[in-house]
Design an enzyme around this catalytic site. Sequence first.
Site, PDB file in Angstrom:
ATOM      1  N   GLY A 194       0.773  -1.047  -0.066  1.00  0.00           N
ATOM      2  CA  GLY A 194      -0.055   0.159   0.096  1.00  0.00           C
ATOM      3  C   GLY A 194       1.061   1.308  -0.089  1.00  0.00           C
ATOM      4  O   GLY A 194       0.564   2.388  -0.801  1.00  0.00           O
ATOM      5  N   HIS A 195       2.013   1.288   0.898  1.00  0.00           N
ATOM      6  CA  HIS A 195       2.833   2.314   0.735  1.00  0.00           C
ATOM      7  C   HIS A 195       3.536   2.538  -0.438  1.00  0.00           C
ATOM      8  O   HIS A 195       3.660   3.669  -1.000  1.00  0.00           O
ATOM      9  CB  HIS A 195       3.773   2.095   1.916  1.00  0.00           C
ATOM     10  N   GLY A 206      -3.171   6.867   2.135  1.00  0.00           N
ATOM     11  CA  GLY A 206      -4.242   5.898   1.536  1.00  0.00           C
ATOM     12  C   GLY A 206      -5.672   6.035   2.188  1.00  0.00           C
ATOM     13  O   GLY A 206      -5.817   6.641   3.128  1.00  0.00           O
ATOM     14  N   LYS A 228      -7.687   3.811   3.074  1.00  0.00           N
ATOM     15  CA  LYS A 228      -7.922   3.019   4.236  1.00  0.00           C
ATOM     16  C   LYS A 228      -8.052   3.768   5.428  1.00  0.00           C
ATOM     17  O   LYS A 228      -9.001   3.335   6.018  1.00  0.00           O
ATOM     18  CB  LYS A 228      -6.618   1.951   4.178  1.00  0.00           C
ATOM     19  N   GLN A 236      -8.970   9.461   8.975  1.00  0.00           N
ATOM     20  CA  GLN A 236      -7.787  10.234   9.045  1.00  0.00           C
ATOM     21  C   GLN A 236      -7.479  11.167   7.702  1.00  0.00           C
ATOM     22  O   GLN A 236      -7.246  12.485   7.901  1.00  0.00           O
ATOM     23  CB  GLN A 236      -6.444   9.440   8.918  1.00  0.00           C
ATOM     24  N   SER A 256      -2.015  -3.408   6.036  1.00  0.00           N
ATOM     25  CA  SER A 256      -1.790  -2.603   7.254  1.00  0.00           C
ATOM     26  C   SER A 256      -0.594  -2.945   7.780  1.00  0.00           C
ATOM     27  O   SER A 256      -0.425  -4.315   7.911  1.00  0.00           O
ATOM     28  CB  SER A 256      -3.129  -2.745   8.094  1.00  0.00           C
TER      29      SER A 256
HETATM   30  O1  PAF Z   1      -1.309   7.079   8.341  1.00  0.00           O
HETATM   31  C1  PAF Z   1       0.005   7.102   8.771  1.00  0.00           C
HETATM   32  O2  PAF Z   1       0.810   6.242   8.829  1.00  0.00           O
HETATM   33  C2  PAF Z   1       0.078   8.165  10.101  1.00  0.00           C
HETATM   34  O3  PAF Z   1      -1.046   8.517  10.821  1.00  0.00           O
HETATM   35  C3  PAF Z   1       0.952   9.327   9.485  1.00  0.00           C
HETATM   36  C4  PAF Z   1      -0.186  10.031   8.511  1.00  0.00           C
HETATM   37  C5  PAF Z   1       2.248   9.095   8.831  1.00  0.00           C
HETATM   38  C6  PAF Z   1       1.090  10.375  10.502  1.00  0.00           C
HETATM   39  O4  PAF Z   1       2.059  10.011  11.819  1.00  0.00           O
END
Ligand code: PAF
Length: 279
Positions: free
Chosen positions: A36-37, A147, A149, A153, A185
């Site tokens: 995903g990243h 993302g 997901k 956020q 995840s």
């Molecule tokens: O989604 C994440 O990995 C974290 O919440 C983020 C956006 C890097 C902030 O620490």
Amino acid sequence: MQIVNTIEVLRHTINTWKAAGYSIAFVPTMGNLHAGHCQLVKLAKRKADKVVVSIFVNPTQFGVGEDFDSYPRTETQDQEKLQAIETDLLFLPAVAEMYAPDAKTVISVTGLSSIHCGASRVGHFDGVATVVCKLFNMVQPTIALFGLKDFQQLAVIRIMVKDLNIPVDIIGVETVREASGLAMSSRNAYLTPEQQQIAPLLYQSLCVARAAIVAGNDYAAIEQQVVSFLQQAGFAPEYFRICRSSDLAPAQSDDIDLVLLVAAKLGKTRLIDNLYFSK
Ligand code: PAF
């Protein structure tokens, strides 16, 4: 790939790139990188001249008793992955570089930060908004990719950027799933082999709920059925809600754009997922 640990060196590099007229895409992460990243980084490369990734396990977004200490830290593998997909710069700050001991400022997106995941993880979204705002100030990206997901956020970050007039375009990127449907995840690493068999049912419950909504079933009944289904499957559901995708408020029957939000624990692992669609 340039690896940078200090804000000073980061700023210097960014200033050089800006002076040369380069656009900058930013992918903030907490490491333990998965497909995903990598998808975010690959997309970032297509959209900007330079790609900056940060890896920072942000203590202020973890509550008391949460998994800050045990959060998977896989720096060497992460660096190899980022190198392989041609990341330009990896920002890898220590906690002391990010937070002065006497720091007094917290960014809080009121309302949205206290519902759904924010109700059980009190202060979590303040920690996210604060660190993302700080990272935006350091990297000054043209675009930033997150993302989908982490749907709530992303909604919090979009509001923060709008309210604080931060000049960055926020791009939400589709969730990457295992073949089983389980959303990728970092926390999936906590699941036992037995739990890995059960975990995909979380996404399946969302798909079943979507079908029931489209068929015109009553929302309250669907919410109840999904919670019971998850309980019987071995989850401890925290919530399952049918929401309006625009503001994550409870959906009314005439709302068209919906998002189903779910959080549930499987053993000690807290999983979240969502499904958004138009009726
Ligand atoms: O989604 C994440 O990995 C974290 O919440 C983020 C956006 C890097 C902030 O620490």
